[in-house]
Write an enzyme that holds these catalytic residues in place. Structure first.
Site, short mmCIF file in Angstrom:
data_model
loop_
_atom_site.label_atom_id
_atom_site.label_comp_id
_atom_site.label_asym_id
_atom_site.label_seq_id
_atom_site.Cartn_x
_atom_site.Cartn_y
_atom_site.Cartn_z
N ARG A 91 3.90 13.44 3.53
CA ARG A 91 4.02 12.17 4.10
C ARG A 91 4.86 11.94 5.21
O ARG A 91 6.02 12.29 5.48
CB ARG A 91 4.57 11.38 2.89
CG ARG A 91 4.65 9.74 3.30
CD ARG A 91 4.91 8.88 2.38
NE ARG A 91 5.11 7.56 2.94
CZ ARG A 91 6.35 6.77 2.99
NH1 ARG A 91 7.43 7.33 2.57
NH2 ARG A 91 6.13 5.60 3.63
N HIS A 151 6.36 2.75 10.27
CA HIS A 151 7.58 3.17 9.62
C HIS A 151 8.62 2.67 10.34
O HIS A 151 9.36 3.27 11.14
CB HIS A 151 7.79 4.60 9.42
CG HIS A 151 8.78 4.76 8.14
ND1 HIS A 151 8.25 5.58 7.02
CD2 HIS A 151 10.06 4.50 8.21
CE1 HIS A 151 9.60 5.47 6.35
NE2 HIS A 151 10.48 5.18 6.90
N GLU A 199 7.66 -0.09 3.44
CA GLU A 199 8.78 -1.14 3.16
C GLU A 199 8.92 -2.23 4.01
O GLU A 199 9.59 -2.70 4.66
CB GLU A 199 10.11 -0.19 3.23
CG GLU A 199 10.34 1.08 2.36
CD GLU A 199 11.66 1.65 2.16
OE1 GLU A 199 12.44 1.07 2.96
OE2 GLU A 199 11.83 2.43 1.18
N ASN A 223 8.66 3.24 -3.31
CA ASN A 223 9.98 4.02 -2.95
C ASN A 223 11.16 3.42 -3.81
O ASN A 223 11.37 2.20 -4.04
CB ASN A 223 10.46 3.43 -1.55
CG ASN A 223 9.41 4.25 -0.60
OD1 ASN A 223 8.52 4.98 -0.81
ND2 ASN A 223 9.55 3.92 0.68
N TYR A 262 15.31 4.30 -5.10
CA TYR A 262 16.65 4.77 -4.64
C TYR A 262 17.60 4.45 -5.42
O TYR A 262 18.47 5.27 -6.11
CB TYR A 262 17.16 4.77 -3.30
CG TYR A 262 16.36 5.46 -2.24
CD1 TYR A 262 16.70 6.53 -1.90
CD2 TYR A 262 15.40 4.85 -1.57
CE1 TYR A 262 15.65 7.31 -0.90
CE2 TYR A 262 14.52 5.42 -0.81
CZ TYR A 262 14.73 6.67 -0.46
OH TYR A 262 14.09 7.44 0.65
N GLU A 276 8.65 7.72 -1.85
CA GLU A 276 10.24 8.36 -1.51
C GLU A 276 11.07 8.16 -2.76
O GLU A 276 10.90 7.06 -3.55
CB GLU A 276 10.77 7.35 -0.47
CG GLU A 276 10.31 7.44 0.87
CD GLU A 276 10.64 6.61 1.88
OE1 GLU A 276 11.93 6.23 1.79
OE2 GLU A 276 10.25 6.22 2.79
C1 FCB Z 1 14.13 4.18 3.07
C2 FCB Z 1 13.37 4.34 4.33
C3 FCB Z 1 13.28 5.80 4.62
C4 FCB Z 1 14.94 6.34 4.59
C5 FCB Z 1 15.39 6.18 3.07
C6 FCB Z 1 16.78 6.47 2.99
O1 FCB Z 1 14.43 2.75 2.81
O2 FCB Z 1 12.02 4.25 4.23
O3 FCB Z 1 13.12 5.72 5.96
O4 FCB Z 1 15.67 6.02 5.47
O5 FCB Z 1 15.33 4.63 3.00
#
Ligand code: FCB
Length: 460
Positions: free
Chosen positions: A82, A125, A170, A296, A298, A361
Site C-alpha cells: 500500500r 495521503h 484518514e 487504520n 493504533y 495500517e
Molecule cells: C497514521 C498515518 C500514517 C502514519 C501513522 C503512524 O495516522 O496515516 O501516515 O503517520 O499514523
C-alpha cells in the site's frame, strides 16, 4: 528471536487474506524532481511545527531507491503493498498531467505487478498541492471537484495496473488535525473550519468514487478511515455520555455519512456558526457503495465529562474531556490496547452494514537501537502479535476482514514528529540511506513465508 503466530484454523491464514506493508508518498519519497510544493513542505518551513525541524525533501530517497525498496518488499513475502500517489507530483498547476511524475508511479506499478505484489493505491495521503491551499484548500468546495478531476485523469492513465484504490487516507487527520486544531498542515484552527474541511473531503471522496467506478470498475475502490475507539474513564453516567460524544465526533463523523448518508446526531448540538455548510445532495454523493473499507488502528482513548461549556477553544471540547494515554505505551506515547481493535471491529459490524474490511495500517513506534547491524525490537513484535490476534478474534466473531498492512515498511518522516519516531519494520539510517531489517521484519517475514494457507475461502 520472538515469533509471530496465529491459530492454525485462523481465517487470516486463508489464501484470499492479503498481508502487506504500507507507506505514503510524502513520508518516504523525497522531492528531488519536478513535483510541486505541497502543504507539508510549507508546514515544514514554518518554525515550531516539526519537532526536529526536519522536512520531506530527502526523506527515504524512495524516488531514487524505489527498485531496491521493491526488492525489500518482495523479500518480506507480502502479497500486497500500500502506497500513495503524490498529487503535486503527477499534476501541473494548469490541471494537465505531469508525465515525469506519472512515469515514476508507472514503473512502480509495473514492477509490483510483474512480481505478483498487488498494488493498493491511496490517492490522497495528506500532501495537497500548495497552490490549491492558496485558494482555500479543503475549506474551498472547489477543491472537491479538483480532486475528482485529478482522480479521473490519473485513474485513466493507470489503466488496469491498480488492484485497489483508496480515495483518502484518514479524513479525520486532514480535517481535524490540519484545519481544526492546527497541529498538521496547513495548520488552520477553528471548529467550523475543521468540520467544513471534513465535509469537503467526504464530498470529494464521493465524487472520486463515481469516477473510479467508471474508469476502474474492476479494482477494489474504497476509503481508509482511522478509528480511535473512545472508552469511558469510569462507570459513571457522565463518562459514558462523554465517550459517546467523543466517538461521534472523532469516529462516526466520518463513517456514518459514508455508510448511512447522514452525520451523527450531535451535529445538531453544534452552534450554528460551527456547523459545516452542506448543500442539497452532498450526503447522497458521499454515500457511494464501497468495495472495501480500510481501517487504520493504533490505540484507544478514554473520556469523562467536559470541563468547559463554551465552544471557543477547538482544543477543548464542550462535549468531553479527553484523558492522557494510559500505560503501556509505544514510543510515541500511544496506549497499547489490542482489545480495542477487536471491540472496534465487532462494534462497527453491529452499527453498520459493512463492506469487506482491510486493516490498512497498524503498527508501533518503538525506541529502536541499531547495535552491530541489528535492531532487536521485541516490543514491536509483541505489538504485531497481539494486534494480529485481535484481528483474528474479530474475524472469529463474524467481521469480514480481507487483509492486513503493517505500518510501516520502513522508518520515515512521521509528520509533526519528524524523523524522531520510528514505525518501520525496516530501519533506515538517514545518514547513509541504508535499510536494515529489524527483528520485527524478520518475524513478519518468517510468519508470511510459513503460511501454508487454509482453503476455507475461495481465492480472489
Ligand atoms: C497514521 C498515518 C500514517 C502514519 C501513522 C503512524 O495516522 O496515516 O501516515 O503517520 O499514523
Amino acid at each position: 528471536m520472538k515469533k509471530i503466530t496465529l491459530p492454525e484454523h485462523s481465517k487470516l491464514l486463508d489464501k484470499s487474506f492479503l498481508f502487506g506493508v504500507a507507506t505514503s508518498s510524502f513520508q518516504i519519497e523525497g522531492a528531488r524532481d519536478s513535483r510541486l510544493k505541497s502543504i507539508w513542505d510549507t508546514f515544514c518551513e514554518t518554525p515550531g511545527k516539526i519537532i526536529d525541524k526536519s522536512n520531506g525533501l530527502v526523506a527515504c530517497e524512495h524516488i531514487e531507491r524505489w527498485l531496491e525498496d521493491i526488492d525489500l518488499i518482495q523479500s518480506l513475502g507480502v502479497d500486497t503493498y500500500r502506497f500513495s500517489i503524490s498529487w503535486p507530483r503527477v499534476m501541473h498547476e494548469d490541471g494537465s498531467l505531469n508525465h515525469e511524475g506519472l512515469g515514476f508511479y508507472i514503473q512502480l506499478l509495473d514492477t509490483l505487478n510483474a512480481r505478483g505484489i498487488k498494488p493498493f493505491v491511496t490517492l490522497y495521503h495528506w500532501d495537497l498541492p500548495q497552490f490549491i491551499e492558496d485558494n482555500g484548500g479543503w475549506l474551498n468546495r472547489e477543491t472537491a471537484y479538483l480532486f475528482q478531476d485529478y482522480v479521473d485523469k490519473v485513474s485513466l492513465f493507470f489503466g488496469d495496473r491498480v488492484h485497489s484504490y483508496a480515495t483518502f487516507n484518514e479524513p479525520f487527520c486532514s480535517a481535524y488535525l490540519g484545519y481544526e486544531i492546527g497541529v498538521h498542515a496547513p495548520g488552520k484552527t477553528g471548529v467550523k473550519s475543521g468540520r467544513q474541511a471534513a465535509h469537503h473531503i467526504l464530498l470529494a471522496h464521493g465524487l472520486a468514487m463515481q469516477v473510479l467506478q467508471k474508469n476502474s470498475p474492476s479494482s477494489l475502490n474504497g476509503i481508509v478511515l482511522n478509528f480511535t475507539p473512545c472508552y469511558p474513564a469510569d462507570d459513571s453516567e457522565s463518562s459514558l455520555k462523554a465517550a459517546d460524544y467523543a466517538n461521534q465526533y472523532i469516529n462516526h463523523w466520518y463513517i456514518k455519512p459514508l455508510l448511512h448518508g447522514e452525520y451523527p446526531a450531535m451535529l445538531a448540538e453544534l452552534p450554528d456558526d460551527q456547523k459545516p455548510d452542506i448543500e442539497a445532495n452532498d450526503l447522497q454523493i458521499m454515500a457511494q457503495p464501497l468495495d472495501f473499507l480500510g481501517v487504520n488502528f493504533y490505540t484507544r482513548l478514554t473520556y469523562s465529562a467536559p470541563t468547559v461549556t463554551d465552544f471557543s477553544d477547538p482544543e477543548k471540547s464542550p462535549f468531553y474531556t479527553e484523558h492522557a494515554h494510559l500505560h503501556p505505551q509505544t514510543d510515541i506515547g500511544w496506549e497499547i490496547y489490542p482489545q480495542a481493535l477487536t471491540d472496534l471491529l465487532t462494534k462497527i459490524l453491529s452499527d453498520y452494514n459493512l463492506p469487506p474490511i482491510y486493516i490498512t495500517e497498524n503498527g508501533a513506534a518503538m525506541a529502536d537501537e541499531l547495535v552491530d547491524g541489528a535492531v532487536h525490537d521485541n516490543s514491536r513484535i509483541d505489538y504485531y502479535q497481539s494486534h494480529l490476534l485481535a484481528v483474528h478474534e474479530a474475524a472469529e466473531q463474524g467481521v469480514q476482514i480481507d487483509g492486513y498492512f503493517a505500518w510501516s515498511l520502513m522508518d520515515n518522516f512521521e509528520w509533526a514528529e519528524g524523523y524522531l519516531k520510528r514505525f518501520g519494520l525496516v530501519y533506515v539510517d538517514y545518514q547513509t540511506q541504508q535499510r536494515i531489517l529489524k527483528d520485527s521484519a524478520l518475524a513478519y517475514q518468517a510468519f508470511l513465508l510459513s503460511r501454508t494457507h487454509n482453503d476455507n475461502h475461495v481465492n480472489k
